[in-house]
Design an enzyme around this catalytic site. Sequence first.
Site, PDB file in Angstrom:
ATOM      1  N   ALA A  72      -5.796  -9.753   3.879  1.00 62.93           N
ATOM      2  CA  ALA A  72      -5.520 -10.255   5.223  1.00 62.93           C
ATOM      3  C   ALA A  72      -6.501 -11.372   5.561  1.00 62.93           C
ATOM      4  CB  ALA A  72      -5.646  -9.124   6.244  1.00 62.93           C
ATOM      5  N   GLY A 117      -4.310  -6.359   2.028  1.00 65.55           N
ATOM      6  CA  GLY A 117      -2.934  -6.569   2.452  1.00 65.55           C
ATOM      7  C   GLY A 117      -2.052  -7.131   1.357  1.00 65.55           C
ATOM      8  N   GLU A 120      -0.984  -4.202  -0.671  1.00 67.33           N
ATOM      9  CA  GLU A 120       0.001  -3.456   0.110  1.00 67.33           C
ATOM     10  C   GLU A 120       1.352  -4.155   0.114  1.00 67.33           C
ATOM     11  OE1 GLU A 120      -2.585  -1.231   3.529  1.00 67.33           O
ATOM     12  OE2 GLU A 120      -2.698  -3.423   3.485  1.00 67.33           O
ATOM     13  N   GLU A 140     -10.825  -2.504   1.817  1.00 67.51           N
ATOM     14  CA  GLU A 140     -11.051  -2.490   3.266  1.00 67.51           C
ATOM     15  C   GLU A 140     -12.286  -1.687   3.673  1.00 67.51           C
ATOM     16  OE1 GLU A 140      -6.605  -3.217   2.784  1.00 67.51           O
ATOM     17  OE2 GLU A 140      -8.158  -2.031   1.812  1.00 67.51           O
TER      18      GLU A 140
END
Length: 288
Positions: A72, A117, A120, A140
């Site tokens: 992200a 992200g 994911e 994370e």
Amino acid sequence: MSSGAKKTYENILTSAPAAGVALITLNRPKALNALCAALMEELNDALDAAERDDAVGAVVLTGSERAFAAGADIKEMKDKECKFDDVYKNDFLVNWHRIAAFRKPTIAAVSGYALGGGCELALMCDILLAAPSAVFGQPEVNLGVIPGAGGTQRLARALGKARAMELVLTGATFGAADAARWGVAARVVEGGEPGEVVRAAVELARVVAGKGRLAVQAGKESVNAAFELPLADGLRFERRLFHGLFATPDQKEGESIACGRVCLMLTLTLRARHGGLRGEAKPKFAHL
């Protein structure tokens, strides 16, 4: 993506590299394809267009050779620090799951970093092909948070509790070989040429797109149900989809083609067994 004028985006590229295939390329090279709100909005818009387009039978999602998506956008997330009311009230990241709800098959072609992200996003796709350079992980925890777009859930389903727990709690990464061995990736696409994994993904998507669209969609729904339903319910769901497909034109056409192939194979077998040369006696089917 074949209907109307082609739409242009700032953070992704779209193309149609093969019949029935839409290719979406994440395109923020300076940020290693970090996932920002604008990129995700564009990705969702492109997916909406592909889902509406009857010419599209499968979608390939990829990034660059260096990074599928390195995570992200940290700068964007930093603005939300210590603002629980903001992220909770607005359900931050809820729109990141669009590709998981996409009804047509999706294939991730991963080279380089697929972290946070990015990992994911790749896990949301139906099939994942990895280049030897691919690196996966959920780091994370190093930022004082946890995966927020499915990492803890999809890794646990793919890898089991112990290995998923180790990766989530340590932020450790793993490579393409482990991804294939552990079931995260369908396979590693070997080859030193740049873009090899994308070419393999496009070819796979072309094959899938060439199958009966309703059967493919039902197959995808049925496999996904295996991760959400008890076995008895999943078997019942599969059987109902199986029954329903007998009412479709694709099934009738497929059955006709299959019967034709069987008849052809039988004819060739009989000719081979009985000589098959012009002038020879015709085979006696009753004797077989």
